[in-house]
Design a protein around this motif. Sequence first.
Motif, PDB file in Angstrom:
ATOM      1  N   ASN A 106     -11.376  -5.161  58.575  1.00 23.12           N
ATOM      2  CA  ASN A 106     -12.799  -5.444  58.426  1.00 23.12           C
ATOM      3  C   ASN A 106     -13.635  -4.182  58.614  1.00 23.12           C
ATOM      4  O   ASN A 106     -13.252  -3.268  59.345  1.00 23.12           O
ATOM      5  CB  ASN A 106     -13.248  -6.485  59.451  1.00 23.12           C
ATOM      6  CG  ASN A 106     -12.760  -7.864  59.133  1.00 23.12           C
ATOM      7  OD1 ASN A 106     -12.346  -8.146  58.010  1.00 23.12           O
ATOM      8  ND2 ASN A 106     -12.804  -8.741  60.107  1.00 23.12           N
ATOM      9  N   ASN A 107     -14.790  -4.178  57.991  1.00 26.90           N
ATOM     10  CA  ASN A 107     -15.764  -3.125  58.199  1.00 26.90           C
ATOM     11  C   ASN A 107     -16.215  -3.183  59.654  1.00 26.90           C
ATOM     12  O   ASN A 107     -16.394  -4.257  60.213  1.00 26.90           O
ATOM     13  CB  ASN A 107     -16.954  -3.360  57.256  1.00 26.90           C
ATOM     14  CG  ASN A 107     -17.884  -2.192  57.220  1.00 26.90           C
ATOM     15  OD1 ASN A 107     -18.422  -1.775  58.231  1.00 26.90           O
ATOM     16  ND2 ASN A 107     -18.084  -1.652  56.037  1.00 26.90           N
ATOM     17  N   SER A 142     -19.063  -1.914  60.834  1.00 33.19           N
ATOM     18  CA  SER A 142     -20.514  -1.765  60.935  1.00 33.19           C
ATOM     19  C   SER A 142     -21.153  -3.016  61.519  1.00 33.19           C
ATOM     20  O   SER A 142     -20.717  -4.136  61.260  1.00 33.19           O
ATOM     21  CB  SER A 142     -21.116  -1.505  59.560  1.00 33.19           C
ATOM     22  OG  SER A 142     -20.590  -0.338  59.003  1.00 33.19           O
ATOM     23  N   VAL A 165     -17.983  -6.276  50.648  1.00 30.46           N
ATOM     24  CA  VAL A 165     -17.599  -5.774  51.973  1.00 30.46           C
ATOM     25  C   VAL A 165     -17.220  -6.951  52.857  1.00 30.46           C
ATOM     26  O   VAL A 165     -17.560  -8.101  52.567  1.00 30.46           O
ATOM     27  CB  VAL A 165     -18.726  -4.951  52.630  1.00 30.46           C
ATOM     28  CG1 VAL A 165     -19.027  -3.708  51.831  1.00 30.46           C
ATOM     29  CG2 VAL A 165     -19.982  -5.780  52.811  1.00 30.46           C
ATOM     30  N   ILE A 187     -19.262  -7.273  58.286  1.00 30.94           N
ATOM     31  CA  ILE A 187     -20.556  -6.762  58.758  1.00 30.94           C
ATOM     32  C   ILE A 187     -21.155  -7.785  59.718  1.00 30.94           C
ATOM     33  O   ILE A 187     -21.190  -8.973  59.427  1.00 30.94           O
ATOM     34  CB  ILE A 187     -21.529  -6.518  57.591  1.00 30.94           C
ATOM     35  CG1 ILE A 187     -20.903  -5.636  56.515  1.00 30.94           C
ATOM     36  CG2 ILE A 187     -22.851  -5.940  58.091  1.00 30.94           C
ATOM     37  CD1 ILE A 187     -20.674  -4.218  56.917  1.00 30.94           C
ATOM     38  N   SER A 222     -18.790 -11.093  49.801  1.00 25.78           N
ATOM     39  CA  SER A 222     -18.746 -10.351  51.065  1.00 25.78           C
ATOM     40  C   SER A 222     -18.612 -11.297  52.243  1.00 25.78           C
ATOM     41  O   SER A 222     -19.058 -12.438  52.190  1.00 25.78           O
ATOM     42  CB  SER A 222     -20.025  -9.520  51.238  1.00 25.78           C
ATOM     43  OG  SER A 222     -20.133  -8.549  50.235  1.00 25.78           O
TER      44      SER A 222
END
Length: 167
Positions: free
Chosen positions: A4-5, A7, A35, A38, A65
Amino acid sequence: EPCNNLSSFKLCNFSLDENYIDHTMFFKHIDLHGVNGIGFYGCNFSLAATSGVSPWNNGIASYSSGFKVDEGCMPPCFSYEPSTFEGFCRAVSAHGYLGTTYTFEINKAEFANNTIGVYVNDVDYGVITDCDFEIGHENGTCGDCSNPYGIGIDMQKSNGFAIENND
């Protein structure tokens, strides 16, 4: 297996008010494309601008996403702040394309004066829990809405979802 991202946004304010200089049309505060992971924790999203705003505006728009909206705090955590959304056509939109497996979670968020609180199209296994929806609608927002009173959660072509303990 991709991870996973990492951010995240914590206790941020995303606002558009009457001071917006409308050289560019406003569509959304957050635009996620392809993405996953997040996070938005205790963030405030608001829209109160009077010009230069698309009638199809969003707080968060997600296309294929995965994301999470939840309450947030700054350590040491003695109290938590909910994420809030106010004044949008669609406060949160989640769209699935091309067979994506990414999904979303919205927990302990407050929605006020949005035409649609959460709009979901073709995203499976979404989770919406412990949220407060105060439905609002103004004529002229969100194009020609078929429901003049607004909608809390609008799901289309989505399966396996959990929608629990919301007001």
